[in-house]
Design an enzyme around this catalytic site. Structure first.
Site, mmCIF file in Angstrom:
data_model
loop_
_atom_site.group_PDB
_atom_site.id
_atom_site.type_symbol
_atom_site.label_atom_id
_atom_site.label_comp_id
_atom_site.label_asym_id
_atom_site.label_seq_id
_atom_site.Cartn_x
_atom_site.Cartn_y
_atom_site.Cartn_z
ATOM 1 N N GLY A 54 -18.167 29.009 27.286
ATOM 2 C CA GLY A 54 -18.944 28.846 28.513
ATOM 3 C C GLY A 54 -20.448 28.918 28.371
ATOM 4 O O GLY A 54 -21.176 28.309 29.151
ATOM 5 N N GLU A 109 -24.322 35.097 27.155
ATOM 6 C CA GLU A 109 -23.041 34.912 27.850
ATOM 7 C C GLU A 109 -23.278 34.051 29.097
ATOM 8 O O GLU A 109 -24.391 33.988 29.625
ATOM 9 C CB GLU A 109 -22.494 36.317 28.208
ATOM 10 N N ASP A 113 -18.616 39.302 35.036
ATOM 11 C CA ASP A 113 -17.838 39.460 36.264
ATOM 12 C C ASP A 113 -17.454 40.941 36.388
ATOM 13 O O ASP A 113 -18.220 41.749 36.901
ATOM 14 C CB ASP A 113 -16.629 38.528 36.164
ATOM 15 N N LYS A 141 -22.089 38.675 38.507
ATOM 16 C CA LYS A 141 -21.401 38.997 39.773
ATOM 17 C C LYS A 141 -21.426 40.508 39.922
ATOM 18 O O LYS A 141 -20.460 41.202 39.600
ATOM 19 C CB LYS A 141 -19.956 38.506 39.725
ATOM 20 N N PHE A 162 -15.881 31.968 42.645
ATOM 21 C CA PHE A 162 -15.640 31.310 41.362
ATOM 22 C C PHE A 162 -16.551 30.108 41.219
ATOM 23 O O PHE A 162 -16.679 29.287 42.120
ATOM 24 C CB PHE A 162 -14.170 30.891 41.234
ATOM 25 N N ILE A 163 -17.195 29.991 40.065
ATOM 26 C CA ILE A 163 -18.225 28.974 39.881
ATOM 27 C C ILE A 163 -17.912 28.131 38.639
ATOM 28 O O ILE A 163 -17.325 28.641 37.686
ATOM 29 C CB ILE A 163 -19.608 29.689 39.808
ATOM 30 N N ASP A 169 -16.041 26.677 33.107
ATOM 31 C CA ASP A 169 -14.894 25.787 33.289
ATOM 32 C C ASP A 169 -13.915 26.269 34.348
ATOM 33 O O ASP A 169 -13.974 27.411 34.813
ATOM 34 C CB ASP A 169 -14.116 25.703 31.978
ATOM 35 N N ARG A 175 -16.766 21.571 32.753
ATOM 36 C CA ARG A 175 -17.918 22.288 32.200
ATOM 37 C C ARG A 175 -19.218 21.507 32.408
ATOM 38 O O ARG A 175 -20.297 22.068 32.408
ATOM 39 C CB ARG A 175 -17.743 22.562 30.703
#
Ligand code: 5GP
Length: 176
Positions: A54, A109, A113, A141, A162-163, A169, A175
């Site tokens: 990610g 990163e 979360d 978050k 959720f993003i 992804d 992505r």
């Protein structure tokens, strides 16, 4: 009448996503975070550790923006997600071959979360005796924290939705 390109929402695996951050906002915050990292690590030889998959886009933009020539890049891979739910269990999928002892390490990163992945990484990498260990994340978050983990550098603090996109992804897709 729905005019073409007026609704930028997209549907991925049956879930509908609406625009949240645009290119310009992201570029501006990447630039800000890069200047904070430069301020802290100017004159050192930082080792940037990009967390796959990610963070690849954020890392590419961030590392170029930091602009410290005498730096290196490595990759690790962890995973804790299936679909849009955390599994609660953090696994290391791909380790690090580089020797990080004595290096000024910056973990890059995509998102923090619960903070479980971040804590595991700080623990794993901290055990390898880096000179310093810092954590940069594109997204935080804050309200989802189960660990109280506080990243050193944060581009955006976001709600617990959720993003996707800019490297993030949904089950491997979207992505881009
Ligand atoms: P944590 O261990 O902090 O709960 O989760 C970190 C990992 O969960 C991230 O590296 C990312 O893979 C995944 N994750 C958490 N929230 C999101 C999200 O909103 N979108 C996507 N695509 N992945 C997320």
């Amino acid at each position: 009448i729905q005019l073409p390109n007026m609704d930028k929402s997209i549907t991925v695996n049956g879930l509908r996503f609406s625009p949240y951050l645009d290119r310009e906002q992201i570029a501006a915050e990447v630039k800000r975070v890069a200047s904070e990292i430069r301020r802290d690590l100017e004159g050192r030889r930082p080792l940037f550790i990009c967390v796959l998959t990610g963070a690849f886009m954020f890392a590419a933009d961030l590392i170029r923006e930091v602009g410290i020539t005498d730096s290196s890049v490595a990759f690790v891979r962890y995973s804790s997600y299936e679909g849009t739910q955390t599994t609660g269990e953090v696994k290391q999928l791909m380790g690090l071959k580089e020797d990080i002892e004595g290096r000024d390490v910056v973990i890059i990163e995509d998102i923090v979360d619960t903070g479980l992945t971040a804590c595991k990484m700080m623990e794993d990498l901290g055990a390898r005796k880096p000179a310093s260990l810092r954590f940069a994340t594109l997204l935080h978050k804050k309200e989802s924290s189960r660990t109280g983990f506080v990243p050193d550098y944060v581009a955006f603090t976001i709600p617990s939705d959720f993003i996707i996109g800019y490297g993030l992804d949904l089950d491997g897709s979207a992505r881009n």
